[in-house]
Design a protein around this motif. Structure first.
Motif, PDB file in Angstrom:
ATOM      1  N   HIS A   4      -1.644  -5.371   3.332  1.00  0.00           N
ATOM      2  CA  HIS A   4      -2.871  -5.003   4.028  1.00  0.00           C
ATOM      3  C   HIS A   4      -4.064  -5.733   3.398  1.00  0.00           C
ATOM      4  CE1 HIS A   4      -5.984  -2.693   5.850  1.00  0.00           C
ATOM      5  NE2 HIS A   4      -6.244  -1.954   4.785  1.00  0.00           N
ATOM      6  N   LEU A 350       3.040  -7.455  12.437  1.00  0.00           N
ATOM      7  CA  LEU A 350       3.365  -6.046  12.579  1.00  0.00           C
ATOM      8  C   LEU A 350       4.878  -5.872  12.658  1.00  0.00           C
ATOM      9  CD1 LEU A 350       0.708  -4.886  15.205  1.00  0.00           C
ATOM     10  CD2 LEU A 350       0.538  -4.896  12.720  1.00  0.00           C
ATOM     11  N   ALA A 359      -5.301  -4.522  17.051  1.00  0.00           N
ATOM     12  CA  ALA A 359      -4.424  -4.228  15.914  1.00  0.00           C
ATOM     13  C   ALA A 359      -4.966  -4.846  14.637  1.00  0.00           C
ATOM     14  CB  ALA A 359      -3.013  -4.740  16.199  1.00  0.00           C
ATOM     15  N   GLU A 362      -7.775  -2.494  13.545  1.00  0.00           N
ATOM     16  CA  GLU A 362      -7.409  -1.112  13.252  1.00  0.00           C
ATOM     17  C   GLU A 362      -6.298  -0.968  12.215  1.00  0.00           C
ATOM     18  OE1 GLU A 362      -6.414   0.738  16.949  1.00  0.00           O
ATOM     19  OE2 GLU A 362      -8.504   0.760  17.669  1.00  0.00           O
ATOM     20  N   ARG A 363      -5.498  -2.031  12.008  1.00  0.00           N
ATOM     21  CA  ARG A 363      -4.335  -1.878  11.150  1.00  0.00           C
ATOM     22  C   ARG A 363      -4.224  -2.930  10.054  1.00  0.00           C
ATOM     23  NH1 ARG A 363       0.148  -1.416  15.852  1.00  0.00           N
ATOM     24  NH2 ARG A 363       1.587  -1.016  14.125  1.00  0.00           N
ATOM     25  N   VAL A 386       1.277  -0.513   3.589  1.00  0.00           N
ATOM     26  CA  VAL A 386       0.944  -0.179   4.967  1.00  0.00           C
ATOM     27  C   VAL A 386       2.226  -0.333   5.766  1.00  0.00           C
ATOM     28  CG1 VAL A 386      -0.437  -0.822   6.958  1.00  0.00           C
ATOM     29  CG2 VAL A 386      -1.417  -0.959   4.670  1.00  0.00           C
ATOM     30  N   ASP A 388       3.189  -0.405   8.871  1.00  0.00           N
ATOM     31  CA  ASP A 388       3.360  -1.132  10.131  1.00  0.00           C
ATOM     32  C   ASP A 388       2.973  -2.587  10.031  1.00  0.00           C
ATOM     33  OD1 ASP A 388       0.714  -0.740   9.775  1.00  0.00           O
ATOM     34  OD2 ASP A 388       0.295   0.047  11.771  1.00  0.00           O
TER      35      ASP A 388
END
Length: 398
Positions: A4, A350, A359, A362-363, A386, A388
């Protein structure tokens, strides 16, 4: 290993971003084609244009008519107000706004005179400057989006302008406050540029006319474009439209005056734009040679070999860290192969689904933790995985 990209990873670094057409996907078309090769894979516009140019194929200019009508002219006409009511387009604009606001929050935590970063983009569109203008209009955030242009009635682009920095000084000069600054560098040109003698003029106000193709020519082109977008079609199905030589010559003369990189060889036709292109490449190289430099790429395929080779050369800087955000795991495999052997590159994808701009915000790149305040403290450690997001140094495990 933490894949991340958190503020703790980048807040005190020499921060650089490289954005490609994937960022505007859903709002503006990309270079992607659907027409298939003999092996079942899709042609890219770059590959097909290069093939047609090499073979002097009569479909060469119609291919660029398709490219202009589908990709460039929509960028020329884009206005933020025009997306209202279109949920997909509104989401893209919202993602640009969220990204800029995230970056600004990171910059605001830095020391004075260090509150700046660079956004390099190969997109011709005005998403960054127009969305930044919308943020400034709210009056809630004070910052500068520096596009390298200076002037009053006419603004001209010069590379040296990216080295300027804006700050506010108190009435009696007793204090100085930094203004967060994002340098925006269009390395492949911009629809808002125009050649003015030996200079590049930047103008966000003058709207384009009807475009380079008449309605009748657009109708002729429609069948040709439909085949290019047909996943079941091959080149045998692609018939050149019935344009006269005069129509082709007139279009090509106008097209080659556009201030954008020609996708066949990633070259500008005009010397003044070509020179600026290489100035921007030199600036990217310079930024990546700095101590503690970070480069985050999104929506960028590294099809521009100049940029690919430049980044590879810069990876000899042991302090440089590159995060390549990939659309899906297949793209990640392709990009890992391009950067094979470089341990300071992480290709992120991902575990499930695709990494679109939503994405990414947000991720992958988000303010999920507060980075240390700018007081000389080291970045906080962040080893939480993280679930995902999957990424690894392409040269092996760190």
């Amino acid at each position: 290993m933490n894949a991340h990209i958190s503020p703790g990873d980048v807040y005190d670094k020499d921060l650089n971003f490289l954005f490609g057409s994937g960022a505007s996907f859903g709002l503006l078309p990309t270079l992607a084609l659907q027409i298939k090769k003999a092996d079942g894979t899709a042609w890219s516009l770059e590959e097909l244009a290069t093939k047609f140019e090499r073979e002097r194929d009569t479909r060469y200019i119609p291919l660029f008519m398709h490219y202009y009508q589908g990709c460039i002219h929509p960028a020329q006409r884009f206005q933020v107000s025009g997306v209202v009511g279109n949920a997909r387009s509104e989401r893209v604009v919202s993602n640009y706004r969220r990204f800029l606001e995230t970056v600004l929050q990171i910059l605001q935590r830095r020391r004075a005179l260090e509150q700046r970063c660079n956004v390099f983009t190969t997109n011709y569109d005005g998403c960054f400057p127009l969305v930044a203008d919308e943020i400034l209009r709210t009056g809630n955030i004070d910052f500068l989006l520096n596009d390298g242009a200076r002037g009053f009635r006419r603004r001209y682009l010069q590379a040296r302008n990216f080295n300027t920095y804006l700050c506010q000084v108190g009435v009696f000069g007793r204090h100085q406050v930094s203004i967060p600054q994002i340098n925006l560098l269009h390395v492949h040109g911009s629809v808002y540029w125009a050649k003015d003698g030996e200079n590049i003029r930047v103008d966000y106000e003058t709207l384009p006319g009807a475009g380079l193709l008449t309605l009748e020519q657009q109708e002729k082109l429609a069948v040709f474009s439909a085949v290019l977008e047909d996943a079941n079609a091959t080149l045998d199905d692609l018939v050149a439209p019935a344009f006269s030589p005069a129509e082709c010559d007139a279009f090509w003369a106008s097209y080659t005056r556009l201030p954008i990189v020609n996708p066949t060889k990633w070259k500008f036709h005009e010397t003044v734009f070509e020179e600026h292109y290489y100035q921007m490449l030199r600036m990217l190289s310079y930024e990546l040679e700095k101590p503690n430099a970070v480069l985050i790429t999104f929506g960028f395929s590294f099809a521009d070999e100049h940029i690919l080779n430049l980044v590879k050369r810069s990876l000899s800087n042991p302090h440089l860290q590159v995060f390549v955000c990939c659309f899906d795991r297949g793209v990640r495999e392709t990009l890992q192969a391009k950067f094979q052997g470089f341990r300071n590159v992480q290709c992120l994808a991902l575990d499930e689904g695709v990494m679109d701009f939503t994405a990414f915000n947000e991720r992958v790149f988000l303010l999920d933790e507060a980075p240390p305040v700018a007081a000389g403290l080291p970045p906080a450690a962040n080893d939480a995985a993280v679930p995902d997001v999957d990424g690894a140094p392409v040269g092996g495990a760190a």
